[in-house]
Scaffold this motif. Structure first.
Motif, PDB file in Angstrom:
ATOM      1  N   UNK A 323      10.708  -3.463 -33.523  1.00 33.65           N
ATOM      2  CA  UNK A 323       9.443  -2.758 -33.327  1.00 33.65           C
ATOM      3  C   UNK A 323       8.249  -3.684 -33.370  1.00 33.65           C
ATOM      4  N   UNK A 324       8.252  -4.602 -34.315  1.00 37.08           N
ATOM      5  CA  UNK A 324       7.118  -5.517 -34.448  1.00 37.08           C
ATOM      6  C   UNK A 324       7.074  -6.537 -33.313  1.00 37.08           C
ATOM      7  N   UNK A 325       8.243  -6.896 -32.781  1.00 38.26           N
ATOM      8  CA  UNK A 325       8.275  -7.896 -31.710  1.00 38.26           C
ATOM      9  C   UNK A 325       7.680  -7.398 -30.404  1.00 38.26           C
ATOM     10  N   UNK A 326       7.672  -6.078 -30.209  1.00 34.73           N
ATOM     11  CA  UNK A 326       7.090  -5.539 -28.974  1.00 34.73           C
ATOM     12  C   UNK A 326       5.571  -5.491 -29.023  1.00 34.73           C
ATOM     13  N   UNK A 327       4.989  -5.559 -30.203  1.00 38.89           N
ATOM     14  CA  UNK A 327       3.545  -5.383 -30.340  1.00 38.89           C
ATOM     15  C   UNK A 327       2.730  -6.449 -29.605  1.00 38.89           C
ATOM     16  N   UNK A 328       3.023  -7.758 -29.736  1.00 39.72           N
ATOM     17  CA  UNK A 328       2.195  -8.743 -29.016  1.00 39.72           C
ATOM     18  C   UNK A 328       2.258  -8.584 -27.500  1.00 39.72           C
ATOM     19  N   UNK A 329       3.413  -8.207 -26.972  1.00 36.72           N
ATOM     20  CA  UNK A 329       3.530  -8.027 -25.518  1.00 36.72           C
ATOM     21  C   UNK A 329       2.683  -6.856 -25.064  1.00 36.72           C
ATOM     22  N   UNK A 330       2.769  -5.742 -25.783  1.00 35.95           N
ATOM     23  CA  UNK A 330       1.937  -4.582 -25.447  1.00 35.95           C
ATOM     24  C   UNK A 330       0.452  -4.937 -25.553  1.00 35.95           C
ATOM     25  N   UNK A 331       0.095  -5.664 -26.595  1.00 38.61           N
ATOM     26  CA  UNK A 331      -1.312  -6.027 -26.796  1.00 38.61           C
ATOM     27  C   UNK A 331      -1.823  -6.892 -25.654  1.00 38.61           C
ATOM     28  N   UNK A 332      -1.023  -7.854 -25.225  1.00 39.15           N
ATOM     29  CA  UNK A 332      -1.437  -8.729 -24.126  1.00 39.15           C
ATOM     30  C   UNK A 332      -1.677  -7.923 -22.852  1.00 39.15           C
ATOM     31  N   UNK A 333      -0.762  -7.023 -22.523  1.00 32.74           N
ATOM     32  CA  UNK A 333      -0.902  -6.239 -21.294  1.00 32.74           C
ATOM     33  C   UNK A 333      -2.098  -5.294 -21.362  1.00 32.74           C
ATOM     34  N   UNK A 334      -2.299  -4.647 -22.498  1.00 30.91           N
ATOM     35  CA  UNK A 334      -3.437  -3.725 -22.629  1.00 30.91           C
ATOM     36  C   UNK A 334      -4.753  -4.466 -22.439  1.00 30.91           C
ATOM     37  N   UNK A 335      -4.882  -5.619 -23.090  1.00 32.82           N
ATOM     38  CA  UNK A 335      -6.129  -6.373 -22.993  1.00 32.82           C
ATOM     39  C   UNK A 335      -6.350  -6.902 -21.582  1.00 32.82           C
ATOM     40  N   UNK A 336      -5.306  -7.408 -20.955  1.00 35.07           N
ATOM     41  CA  UNK A 336      -5.447  -7.960 -19.601  1.00 35.07           C
ATOM     42  C   UNK A 336      -5.817  -6.861 -18.604  1.00 35.07           C
ATOM     43  N   UNK A 337      -5.169  -5.707 -18.711  1.00 36.35           N
ATOM     44  CA  UNK A 337      -5.476  -4.612 -17.784  1.00 36.35           C
ATOM     45  C   UNK A 337      -6.916  -4.133 -17.987  1.00 36.35           C
TER      46      UNK A 337
END
Length: 383
Positions: A323-337
């Protein structure tokens, strides 16, 4: 019934345009010219309201006619009926030629609703959507590459780091979002525990409500709820901020000063999100399990100490790491979009609103899509 246009608008030496029904014949007479266009338009509206279902136009008494008057005649009696009436009208050749040219042109321009094949229309709509999504993914891939290249360029150059912007973005995206994330995950954890207890009670397995709450929040709900909240709260903020700067031409001023907008505006936000979302995910996991523990203590008589013991005994550490490992990937995509949609603003307040909405929808969609792919991958890998 005779109807005549106003005398003041008629040409000198010409009677004003008029129309009179003689049985099934509509006798048209007088001058039909541009000078009388307004009054003739009102005349046509009146005639069309009182006209019988079928009538034949009579042009034998028609006076002066120009292009505007001919178009009104076509509007009154129709192009085909007017062309048929020309043969027996006795008008001068130049009048016949003018009316024939206008009627023929307007007859060819008459709107005929196209026959639409529903299957082809459906396939065309799908094609448009696929093309739009493909173009969006192409732009997103290019912007991600530009962001990563800027990030790798400034990493070995500490003098170019925007520490103040980074700290301010962490406070905005992380600390300010902490209460709402904690409250929402607490309530969702309580709801899941209540539903789990209701269903498992029929099987005499209410004790497994603890496993249900812990497993779901450690692997999925903790990171998913936090990411969706930040997608709605923070991605829209990024888009609106950068979009307003573009509307005010501040981005052009930044480029004029020789600065890189990606380095100045995007990287601090992206790095702040990648720090904030894992922390919020951890808080969401804890809050969700606390909500489940409260429901278990109230409805199932499972004390918090037993709840913690069951979690420690049955829930492996890998679920927390997944669960914690998915957080940085989601954060990167949200910020970039969010930043990309801000740069796509066209220069108006309406465009800012449209792209702000688009950034929220795209961010939530990408988060759920990647979470589904990750769930399938981890299931196949046995993690």
């Amino acid at each position: 019934m005779a109807i005549r246009s106003g005398l003041l608008s008629s040409s000198p030496g010409q009677l004003p345009g008029s129309a009179e029904f003689n049985g099934t014949h509509l006798v048209l007479s007088g001058a039909w010219t541009l000078a009388q266009y307004s009054s003739l338009s009102q005349l046509i509206s009146t005639i069309q309201q009182k006209a019988p279902p079928e009538f034949t136009p009579d042009l034998s008494q028609l006076g002066r006619v120009d292009t505007a008057g001919a178009s009104l005649l076509v509007k009154l009696v129709g192009a085909r009926a007017l062309l048929m009436a020309l043969n027996s009208s006795g008008l001068a050749d130049e009048q016949k030629a003018l009316i024939n040219a206008v009627a023929s042109a307007m007859e060819n321009d008459e709107f005929c609703p196209p026959k639409i094949n529903p299957i082809l229309a459906f396939l065309g709509t799908i094609g448009q959507k696929v093309t739009s999504v493909s173009r969006l993914m192409w732009l997103l891939s290019g912007f991600i590459g530009e962001t990563l290249s800027s990030l790798f360029y400034i990493l070995p150059r500490p003098s170019r780091w925007r520490v103040t912007s980074f700290v301010a973005a962490v406070q905005d995206t992380g600390l300010n979002a902490l209460p709402i994330v904690a409250l929402l995950t607490f309530l969702v954890g309580a709801v899941i525990a209540f539903l789990g207890a209701t269903v498992l009670q029929d099987f005499g397995a209410t004790i497994y409500t603890v496993n249900l709450v812990a497993f779901s929040f450690l692997r999925e709900f903790g990171v998913l709820l936090a990411a969706i909240l930040l997608a709605g709260r923070t991605a829209s903020s990024f888009t609106a901020h950068i979009g307003a700067m573009k509307v005010n031409e501040e981005l052009d001023a930044i480029r004029t000063l020789g600065l890189n907008p990606v380095e100045l505006l995007v990287l601090p936000r992206v790095l702040a999100m990648m720090v904030s979302l894992p922390a919020l995910t951890f808080i969401g996991m804890i809050s969700g399990m606390v909500g489940g523990a409260v429901v278990c203590a109230i409805t199932l008589d499972i004390p918090p100490s037993q709840f913690i013991a069951i979690v420690e005994r049955d829930i492996a550490l890998k679920h927390f790491l997944v669960g914690l490992g998915k957080a940085p990937i989601f954060a990167f995509l949200i910020a970039v979009i969010g930043c990309l949609e801000g740069f796509k603003v066209a220069g108006s307040a309406q465009s800012v609103g449209e792209h702000t909405t688009s950034s929220v929808v795209q961010s939530i969609f990408m988060v759920i899509l990647l979470d589904s792919i990750a769930a399938l991958f981890f299931m196949e890998m046995g993690w």
